[in-house]
Scaffold this motif. Structure first.
Motif, PDB file in Angstrom:
ATOM      1  N   ILE A 166       1.892  15.958   4.874  1.00 57.96           N
ATOM      2  CA  ILE A 166       1.988  14.572   4.422  1.00 57.96           C
ATOM      3  C   ILE A 166       1.191  14.436   3.132  1.00 57.96           C
ATOM      4  N   ASP A 167       1.574  13.505   2.297  1.00 55.91           N
ATOM      5  CA  ASP A 167       0.815  13.199   1.095  1.00 55.91           C
ATOM      6  C   ASP A 167      -0.525  12.600   1.527  1.00 55.91           C
ATOM      7  N   ILE A 168      -1.603  13.294   1.214  1.00 48.51           N
ATOM      8  CA  ILE A 168      -2.930  12.845   1.649  1.00 48.51           C
ATOM      9  C   ILE A 168      -3.263  11.476   1.063  1.00 48.51           C
ATOM     10  N   GLY A 169      -2.826  11.222  -0.148  1.00 47.21           N
ATOM     11  CA  GLY A 169      -3.075   9.919  -0.768  1.00 47.21           C
ATOM     12  C   GLY A 169      -2.417   8.793   0.002  1.00 47.21           C
ATOM     13  N   LEU A 170      -1.132   8.975   0.372  1.00 43.68           N
ATOM     14  CA  LEU A 170      -0.430   7.943   1.145  1.00 43.68           C
ATOM     15  C   LEU A 170      -1.059   7.764   2.524  1.00 43.68           C
ATOM     16  N   ALA A 171      -1.431   8.870   3.156  1.00 40.58           N
ATOM     17  CA  ALA A 171      -2.059   8.789   4.479  1.00 40.58           C
ATOM     18  C   ALA A 171      -3.392   8.055   4.391  1.00 40.58           C
ATOM     19  N   SER A 172      -4.183   8.377   3.369  1.00 42.22           N
ATOM     20  CA  SER A 172      -5.481   7.717   3.188  1.00 42.22           C
ATOM     21  C   SER A 172      -5.320   6.228   2.914  1.00 42.22           C
ATOM     22  N   GLU A 173      -4.347   5.890   2.071  1.00 39.34           N
ATOM     23  CA  GLU A 173      -4.097   4.472   1.762  1.00 39.34           C
ATOM     24  C   GLU A 173      -3.673   3.700   3.002  1.00 39.34           C
ATOM     25  N   ALA A 216       2.080   4.711  13.064  1.00 37.15           N
ATOM     26  CA  ALA A 216       3.443   5.104  13.465  1.00 37.15           C
ATOM     27  C   ALA A 216       4.479   4.147  12.883  1.00 37.15           C
ATOM     28  N   GLU A 217       4.166   2.852  12.826  1.00 36.91           N
ATOM     29  CA  GLU A 217       5.068   1.881  12.205  1.00 36.91           C
ATOM     30  C   GLU A 217       5.287   2.230  10.733  1.00 36.91           C
ATOM     31  N   ARG A 218       4.219   2.619  10.058  1.00 31.88           N
ATOM     32  CA  ARG A 218       4.325   2.967   8.643  1.00 31.88           C
ATOM     33  C   ARG A 218       5.134   4.253   8.459  1.00 31.88           C
ATOM     34  N   ALA A 219       4.988   5.185   9.377  1.00 36.42           N
ATOM     35  CA  ALA A 219       5.790   6.416   9.306  1.00 36.42           C
ATOM     36  C   ALA A 219       7.262   6.088   9.487  1.00 36.42           C
ATOM     37  N   ALA A 220       7.565   5.214  10.441  1.00 36.87           N
ATOM     38  CA  ALA A 220       8.958   4.869  10.751  1.00 36.87           C
ATOM     39  C   ALA A 220       9.640   4.114   9.622  1.00 36.87           C
ATOM     40  N   ASP A 221       8.878   3.268   8.910  1.00 38.45           N
ATOM     41  CA  ASP A 221       9.534   2.460   7.872  1.00 38.45           C
ATOM     42  C   ASP A 221       9.412   3.051   6.462  1.00 38.45           C
ATOM     43  N   GLY A 222       8.928   4.295   6.384  1.00 33.39           N
ATOM     44  CA  GLY A 222       8.913   4.993   5.102  1.00 33.39           C
ATOM     45  C   GLY A 222       7.673   4.817   4.259  1.00 33.39           C
ATOM     46  N   ARG A 223       6.697   4.037   4.727  1.00 35.32           N
ATOM     47  CA  ARG A 223       5.501   3.808   3.917  1.00 35.32           C
ATOM     48  C   ARG A 223       4.595   5.034   3.821  1.00 35.32           C
ATOM     49  N   LEU A 224       4.884   6.080   4.625  1.00 28.94           N
ATOM     50  CA  LEU A 224       4.138   7.336   4.512  1.00 28.94           C
ATOM     51  C   LEU A 224       4.949   8.381   3.743  1.00 28.94           C
ATOM     52  N   GLY A 225       5.965   7.927   3.057  1.00 37.66           N
ATOM     53  CA  GLY A 225       6.815   8.826   2.297  1.00 37.66           C
ATOM     54  C   GLY A 225       7.801   9.554   3.196  1.00 37.66           C
ATOM     55  N   SER A 226       8.463  10.534   2.638  1.00 43.57           N
ATOM     56  CA  SER A 226       9.480  11.268   3.399  1.00 43.57           C
ATOM     57  C   SER A 226       8.874  12.049   4.559  1.00 43.57           C
ATOM     58  N   ARG A 254       9.365  13.638   9.380  1.00 41.72           N
ATOM     59  CA  ARG A 254       9.110  14.981   9.906  1.00 41.72           C
ATOM     60  C   ARG A 254       7.932  15.049  10.865  1.00 41.72           C
ATOM     61  N   LEU A 255       7.105  14.014  10.889  1.00 43.24           N
ATOM     62  CA  LEU A 255       5.913  14.057  11.734  1.00 43.24           C
ATOM     63  C   LEU A 255       6.299  14.131  13.206  1.00 43.24           C
ATOM     64  N   SER A 256       5.555  14.937  13.958  1.00 39.63           N
ATOM     65  CA  SER A 256       5.800  15.032  15.399  1.00 39.63           C
ATOM     66  C   SER A 256       4.855  14.144  16.188  1.00 39.63           C
ATOM     67  N   SER A 257       3.652  13.910  15.640  1.00 40.30           N
ATOM     68  CA  SER A 257       2.701  13.034  16.330  1.00 40.30           C
ATOM     69  C   SER A 257       1.620  12.582  15.369  1.00 40.30           C
ATOM     70  N   ILE A 258       0.935  11.535  15.792  1.00 36.20           N
ATOM     71  CA  ILE A 258      -0.243  11.021  15.096  1.00 36.20           C
ATOM     72  C   ILE A 258      -1.339  10.880  16.134  1.00 36.20           C
ATOM     73  N   GLU A 259      -2.522  11.363  15.796  1.00 34.05           N
ATOM     74  CA  GLU A 259      -3.683  11.214  16.673  1.00 34.05           C
ATOM     75  C   GLU A 259      -4.770  10.480  15.906  1.00 34.05           C
ATOM     76  N   VAL A 260      -5.374   9.493  16.558  1.00 31.32           N
ATOM     77  CA  VAL A 260      -6.472   8.746  15.959  1.00 31.32           C
ATOM     78  C   VAL A 260      -7.711   8.942  16.824  1.00 31.32           C
ATOM     79  N   THR A 261      -8.812   9.270  16.164  1.00 30.23           N
ATOM     80  CA  THR A 261     -10.099   9.443  16.830  1.00 30.23           C
ATOM     81  C   THR A 261     -11.087   8.461  16.228  1.00 30.23           C
ATOM     82  N   LEU A 262     -11.761   7.705  17.074  1.00 33.11           N
ATOM     83  CA  LEU A 262     -12.839   6.825  16.648  1.00 33.11           C
ATOM     84  C   LEU A 262     -14.147   7.400  17.157  1.00 33.11           C
ATOM     85  N   HIS A 263     -15.038   7.677  16.218  1.00 32.81           N
ATOM     86  CA  HIS A 263     -16.356   8.200  16.544  1.00 32.81           C
ATOM     87  C   HIS A 263     -17.321   7.021  16.646  1.00 32.81           C
ATOM     88  N   GLU A 264     -17.808   6.767  17.873  1.00 38.84           N
ATOM     89  CA  GLU A 264     -18.787   5.699  18.075  1.00 38.84           C
ATOM     90  C   GLU A 264     -20.155   6.113  17.569  1.00 38.84           C
TER      91      GLU A 264
END
Length: 133
Positions: A51-58, A97-107, A111-121
């Motif tokens: 994935i484009d790291i810039g788009l993912a970061s944004e 995931a919504e952003r991936a589905a509607d194209g906001r994460l680019g092409s 192709r993504l198979s999953s997204i994992e989010v971790t919050l460090h307390e």
């Protein structure tokens, strides 16, 4: 075989919890989370990236920015919900995931198979949520 790219941000929130399980955390308190979002794909694109790291970061910054400096107890979307670390992982993953589905994460979103989010307390405690796409 799976490739993973992770980007990081942070957010600061206030919230309280309902239920005896939470002891003193039933009272209003603050939390500062380091937020990691991992994007997974079974193959790289023609440029050799997940994935484009810039788009993912944004995208992550947009989501954390919408939550930071907020009392989550006052947000209508969280009414009646304990905004636990685990639940907030799910909220952020679902928004990505919504952003991936509607194209906001680019092409790459297609192709993504999953997204994992971790919050460090803290440096000794964190939670994660992974969702398939």
């Amino acid at each position: 075989m799976t490739f993973t790219v992770t980007v990081r941000d942070h957010m600061m929130v206030a919230h309280s919890f309902s239920g005896e399980t939470f002891g003193p955390a039933q009272r209003l308190h603050g939390a500062t989370f380091v937020v990691d979002a991992s994007f997974r794909a079974g193959e790289l694109d023609t440029d050799g990236v997940v994935i484009d790291i810039g788009l993912a970061s944004e995208a992550l910054a947009e989501i954390t920015g919408s939550l930071t400096y907020r009392n989550l107890d006052d947000e209508p979307e969280f009414a009646g919900m304990n905004t636990t670390t685990e639940r907030m992982c799910q909220v952020i993953a679902d928004r990505l995931a919504e952003r991936a589905a509607d194209g906001r994460l680019g092409s790459a979103g297609a192709r993504l198979s999953s997204i994992e989010v971790t919050l460090h307390e803290s440096h000794i405690a964190w939670a994660s949520y992974e969702r398939s796409l």
